[in-house]
Design a protein around this motif. Structure first.
Motif, mmCIF file in Angstrom:
data_model
loop_
_atom_site.group_PDB
_atom_site.id
_atom_site.type_symbol
_atom_site.label_atom_id
_atom_site.label_comp_id
_atom_site.label_asym_id
_atom_site.label_seq_id
_atom_site.Cartn_x
_atom_site.Cartn_y
_atom_site.Cartn_z
ATOM 1 N N GLN A 139 -10.904 4.194 -9.507
ATOM 2 C CA GLN A 139 -10.449 2.977 -10.175
ATOM 3 C C GLN A 139 -10.024 3.254 -11.610
ATOM 4 O O GLN A 139 -8.974 2.792 -12.072
ATOM 5 C CB GLN A 139 -11.564 1.917 -10.155
ATOM 6 C CG GLN A 139 -11.955 1.435 -8.772
ATOM 7 C CD GLN A 139 -10.858 0.631 -8.097
ATOM 8 O OE1 GLN A 139 -9.952 0.108 -8.732
ATOM 9 N NE2 GLN A 139 -10.928 0.543 -6.768
ATOM 10 N N LYS A 140 -10.848 4.023 -12.333
ATOM 11 C CA LYS A 140 -10.553 4.309 -13.739
ATOM 12 C C LYS A 140 -9.329 5.204 -13.886
ATOM 13 O O LYS A 140 -8.474 4.963 -14.752
ATOM 14 C CB LYS A 140 -11.767 4.969 -14.397
ATOM 15 C CG LYS A 140 -11.575 5.306 -15.867
ATOM 16 C CD LYS A 140 -11.300 4.067 -16.704
ATOM 17 C CE LYS A 140 -11.169 4.397 -18.178
ATOM 18 N NZ LYS A 140 -10.828 3.208 -18.987
ATOM 19 N N VAL A 141 -9.229 6.229 -13.044
ATOM 20 C CA VAL A 141 -8.106 7.168 -13.153
ATOM 21 C C VAL A 141 -6.796 6.473 -12.804
ATOM 22 O O VAL A 141 -5.781 6.658 -13.496
ATOM 23 C CB VAL A 141 -8.335 8.404 -12.251
ATOM 24 C CG1 VAL A 141 -7.068 9.244 -12.160
ATOM 25 C CG2 VAL A 141 -9.479 9.247 -12.797
ATOM 26 N N VAL A 142 -6.777 5.673 -11.759
ATOM 27 C CA VAL A 142 -5.552 4.942 -11.398
ATOM 28 C C VAL A 142 -5.133 4.039 -12.544
ATOM 29 O O VAL A 142 -3.941 3.953 -12.888
ATOM 30 C CB VAL A 142 -5.752 4.132 -10.098
ATOM 31 C CG1 VAL A 142 -4.624 3.126 -9.909
ATOM 32 C CG2 VAL A 142 -5.816 5.074 -8.905
ATOM 33 N N GLU A 143 -6.089 3.364 -13.154
ATOM 34 C CA GLU A 143 -5.790 2.509 -14.310
ATOM 35 C C GLU A 143 -5.144 3.302 -15.429
ATOM 36 O O GLU A 143 -4.145 2.896 -16.016
ATOM 37 C CB GLU A 143 -7.082 1.847 -14.804
ATOM 38 C CG GLU A 143 -6.914 0.976 -16.033
ATOM 39 C CD GLU A 143 -8.243 0.455 -16.573
ATOM 40 O OE1 GLU A 143 -8.297 0.130 -17.768
ATOM 41 O OE2 GLU A 143 -9.224 0.410 -15.800
ATOM 42 N N VAL A 189 -6.057 9.254 -5.544
ATOM 43 C CA VAL A 189 -5.163 8.884 -6.646
ATOM 44 C C VAL A 189 -3.728 9.274 -6.336
ATOM 45 O O VAL A 189 -2.785 8.506 -6.569
ATOM 46 C CB VAL A 189 -5.618 9.532 -7.969
ATOM 47 C CG1 VAL A 189 -4.600 9.278 -9.086
ATOM 48 C CG2 VAL A 189 -6.991 9.003 -8.380
ATOM 49 N N ALA A 190 -3.540 10.481 -5.789
ATOM 50 C CA ALA A 190 -2.193 10.956 -5.460
ATOM 51 C C ALA A 190 -1.521 10.028 -4.462
ATOM 52 O O ALA A 190 -0.317 9.738 -4.569
ATOM 53 C CB ALA A 190 -2.258 12.381 -4.917
ATOM 54 N N LYS A 191 -2.286 9.557 -3.494
ATOM 55 C CA LYS A 191 -1.729 8.631 -2.503
ATOM 56 C C LYS A 191 -1.320 7.314 -3.153
ATOM 57 O O LYS A 191 -0.241 6.781 -2.900
ATOM 58 C CB LYS A 191 -2.755 8.388 -1.402
ATOM 59 C CG LYS A 191 -2.243 7.475 -0.288
ATOM 60 C CD LYS A 191 -3.280 7.314 0.820
ATOM 61 C CE LYS A 191 -2.750 6.397 1.916
ATOM 62 N NZ LYS A 191 -3.752 6.211 2.994
#
Length: 199
Positions: free
Chosen positions: A189-193, A10-12
């Protein structure tokens, strides 16, 4: 290690700093370091299906401003735990009552402590795989986290808990490599969203 694997991805994607990664492991570190109840550190307000403790994301966002990377990391951790309990744990167990659980893989009934022991053992068994498969530079991660951490007790705990696993452990009982990969991708996928909606 699962939270670290997801946080790194996610950080990337979001161009977040090490502060986000620190936040992503803080709920578990705080729980263990300060001896706080999981209901406090993970914003648990009620049991689901009698025993499964699912974080209340609405409670967290109501009580906290998502205006810094560390808080966003904590929020991500709670999202990931919610996904774990709602989409994975229910596939492996059947809740009989408040303290009795039937494991589907062997049809045996265990109490809550027995259920926790099996799942946490699987997490430890998977650490070697996760570090190698997701290319985690544990020493760099640990040093970066220590550099931004002021609390000496927290520093000590980071030193003790974030470490290399240079051996292949026994095969996981329930939560194996395939499930770990599926979990990481679903959470990512969910966290990036969510991050794109909040930032």
């Amino acid at each position: 290690m699962l939270h670290l694997c997801i946080a790194k991805k996610v950080a990337k994607e979001m161009n977040f700093s090490i502060n986000y990664i620190k936040g992503s492991i803080l709920p578990d570190l705080t729980k263990r370091l300060e001896g706080k109840d999981r209901k406090m550190t993970h914003y648990i307000t009620e049991h689901t299906d009698g025993i499964l403790e699912v974080p209340n994301l609405e409670k967290f966002t109501y009580e906290n401003k998502l205006n810094n990377e560390e808080t966003l990391g904590i929020y991500s951790h709670l999202i990931e735990d919610k996904i774990y309990f709602e989409n994975f744990v229910s596939n492996y167990i059947e809740v009989i009552n408040e303290d009795k659980i039937r494991f589907k893989y062997d049809n045996k009934i265990r109490n809550f402590e027995g259920y926790q022991k099996i799942f946490y053992s699987d997490f430890l068994r998977l650490n070697y795989y996760l570090i190698k498969h997701y290319n985690l530079n544990i020493e760099k991660l640990k040093n970066d986290l220590l550099e931004i951490t002021q609390d000496n007790n927290l520093k000590q705990y980071i030193e003790e808990s974030i470490k290399e696993y240079d051996f292949e452990a026994y095969e996981p009982i329930v939560f194996d490599e395939k499930e770990a990969d599926r979990y990481v991708e679903m959470c990512y996928q969910k966290v990036v969203e969510e991050m794109k909606n909040k930032v």
